[in-house]
Design a protein around this motif. Structure first.
Motif, PDB file in Angstrom:
ATOM      1  N   GLY A 179      61.080  31.243  80.849  1.00  0.00           N
ATOM      2  CA  GLY A 179      59.945  30.999  81.728  1.00  0.00           C
ATOM      3  C   GLY A 179      58.694  31.795  81.416  1.00  0.00           C
ATOM      4  N   TRP A 180      58.766  32.768  80.483  1.00  0.00           N
ATOM      5  CA  TRP A 180      57.588  33.581  80.141  1.00  0.00           C
ATOM      6  C   TRP A 180      56.817  32.837  79.052  1.00  0.00           C
ATOM      7  CZ3 TRP A 180      57.950  39.597  79.316  1.00  0.00           C
ATOM      8  CH2 TRP A 180      56.664  40.140  79.338  1.00  0.00           C
ATOM      9  N   ALA A 208      67.241  28.333  93.371  1.00  0.00           N
ATOM     10  CA  ALA A 208      65.775  28.282  93.339  1.00  0.00           C
ATOM     11  C   ALA A 208      65.200  29.501  92.629  1.00  0.00           C
ATOM     12  CB  ALA A 208      65.230  28.188  94.761  1.00  0.00           C
ATOM     13  N   ILE A 209      65.737  30.679  92.952  1.00  0.00           N
ATOM     14  CA  ILE A 209      65.249  31.916  92.326  1.00  0.00           C
ATOM     15  C   ILE A 209      65.591  31.922  90.838  1.00  0.00           C
ATOM     16  CG2 ILE A 209      65.563  34.418  92.235  1.00  0.00           C
ATOM     17  CD1 ILE A 209      66.069  34.290  95.294  1.00  0.00           C
ATOM     18  N   GLY A 210      66.818  31.514  90.507  1.00  0.00           N
ATOM     19  CA  GLY A 210      67.250  31.536  89.115  1.00  0.00           C
ATOM     20  C   GLY A 210      66.439  30.617  88.230  1.00  0.00           C
ATOM     21  N   TYR A 211      66.106  29.415  88.736  1.00  0.00           N
ATOM     22  CA  TYR A 211      65.353  28.480  87.907  1.00  0.00           C
ATOM     23  C   TYR A 211      63.962  29.011  87.583  1.00  0.00           C
ATOM     24  CZ  TYR A 211      63.466  24.240  85.937  1.00  0.00           C
ATOM     25  OH  TYR A 211      62.892  23.344  85.071  1.00  0.00           O
ATOM     26  N   ALA A 212      63.425  29.859  88.460  1.00  0.00           N
ATOM     27  CA  ALA A 212      62.109  30.448  88.198  1.00  0.00           C
ATOM     28  C   ALA A 212      62.135  31.373  86.991  1.00  0.00           C
ATOM     29  CB  ALA A 212      61.621  31.199  89.429  1.00  0.00           C
ATOM     30  N   THR A 238      55.887  33.441  90.568  1.00  0.00           N
ATOM     31  CA  THR A 238      56.495  32.642  91.633  1.00  0.00           C
ATOM     32  C   THR A 238      57.024  33.496  92.788  1.00  0.00           C
ATOM     33  OG1 THR A 238      58.611  32.629  90.450  1.00  0.00           O
ATOM     34  CG2 THR A 238      57.145  30.750  90.095  1.00  0.00           C
ATOM     35  N   LEU A 239      56.904  34.825  92.698  1.00  0.00           N
ATOM     36  CA  LEU A 239      57.393  35.700  93.766  1.00  0.00           C
ATOM     37  C   LEU A 239      56.745  35.417  95.124  1.00  0.00           C
ATOM     38  CD1 LEU A 239      59.276  38.009  94.530  1.00  0.00           C
ATOM     39  CD2 LEU A 239      57.459  39.618  93.895  1.00  0.00           C
ATOM     40  N   SER A 290      66.327  39.877  89.095  1.00  0.00           N
ATOM     41  CA  SER A 290      66.628  38.841  88.100  1.00  0.00           C
ATOM     42  C   SER A 290      65.429  38.616  87.180  1.00  0.00           C
ATOM     43  CB  SER A 290      67.028  37.532  88.786  1.00  0.00           C
ATOM     44  OG  SER A 290      65.970  37.005  89.557  1.00  0.00           O
ATOM     45  N   GLY A 291      64.238  38.570  87.764  1.00  0.00           N
ATOM     46  CA  GLY A 291      63.035  38.372  86.961  1.00  0.00           C
ATOM     47  C   GLY A 291      62.776  39.524  86.008  1.00  0.00           C
TER      48      GLY A 291
END
Length: 301
Positions: free
Chosen positions: A203-204, A250-254, A262-263, A281-282
């Protein structure tokens, strides 16, 4: 192979060793990092303009983007619901709406920067042989500042180890992404290690695109950028829809963006209980993006 990885990875490590207590200085570093990202993405656009058979290469970029985005997304979403089932968490019943369109606009700006570089390179008759060297040196500086940011994010090792949800989510994203990357590499008939490197963006989008572009050229860099950017845009839509029923999914997919971009969406729609999970996680995924990507790049040769 590993000497090249060490040469690029060193600035990140050096930056991570620097602890800064001065908030004003940290703000300046954050601003400089953001500006460097815009500069290097513009250079990515110039690199695309310098490609032979541009139209054909753009088709390859879109093909890579579609295959990797689909494989990675399906692999991640196949395992994340198990966290919600086996380790359920209770979210706050909030109903606040966020201006998602304005947040999506921030991502659109980055696309415009790459597009602007591409258009400038096509329309202005200038020598573009310097672009790769300039991108490489700016990348070193960018990794140095990113190392400083990670060190001074305020998250201690104890906080990470105590948050089981965040660690499990990060682990599942890593493992499932490697599976998805391997499948995508087989479908596209490319080197396995290149596929695993492409799958390590989490995601980065800015850093992933820059690292892949520096390693394998603008085609891989452009595809990696688009894959991770699409992930973030889809996450902005999925988080409000699923965070109350499947918060860990939802959090993991971010991915890596759960600790920054997305926080606010996670906090507002899921409540404060989701914040530590998202940050941990992020953070883990953000820390591992350059580590894993550069490792697989070195193996690909």
């Amino acid at each position: 192979m590993f000497s090249g990885m060490l040469f690029i990875f060193t600035p990140l490590v050096v930056g991570y060793l620097i602890s800064i207590a001065n908030k004003s200085l940290l703000d300046k570093i954050n601003t400089t990092t953001s500006n460097l990202i815009y500069v290097i993405l513009a250079l990515m656009g110039l690199s695309l303009a310098a490609l032979d058979n541009l139209g054909e290469n753009l088709q390859i970029i879109l093909k890579f983007t579609a295959v990797f985005f689909t494989c990675l997304g399906l692999a991640n979403l196949a395992v994340l619901p198990f966290v919600d089932k086996l380790m359920p968490i209770k979210t706050d019943n909030t109903h606040t709406k966020l201006p998602l369109s304005s947040m999506a606009l921030e991502s659109a700006k980055l696309i415009l920067v790459v597009g602007g570089g591409l258009i400038a390179g096509l329309l202005i008759p200038i020598d573009l042989s310097w672009v790769d060297t300039a991108s490489e040196w700016i990348l070193f500086l960018l990794l140095f500042f990113i190392g400083i940011q990670l060190r001074n994010s305020g998250l201690t090792l104890r906080q990470i180890l105590l948050n089981k949800h965040g660690m499990v989510i990060a682990l599942l994203i890593i493992v499932s992404s490697m599976v998805g990357g391997a499948i995508a590499a087989m479908i596209l008939d490319i080197d396995l290690y290149r596929g695993l490197a492409m799958a390590s963006g989490f995601g980065w989008y800015s850093l992933a695109g820059i690292l892949m572009g520096d390693a394998f050229g603008p085609v891989y860099g452009g595809a990696s950028f688009m894959i991770e950017l699409l992930r973030e845009l889809i996450a902005l839509v999925l988080i409000p829809l699923f965070i109350r029923t499947k918060p860990c999914t939802a959090i993991g997919y971010a991915g890596a963006t759960a600790m920054d971009f997305t926080l606010p969406v996670i906090q507002t729609t899921g409540g404060v209980r989701c914040v530590p999970i998202a940050i941990v996680s992020g953070f883990i995924l953000s820390l591992l993006v350059p580590v894993m990507m550069l490792f697989f790049v070195s193996l690909a040769g």
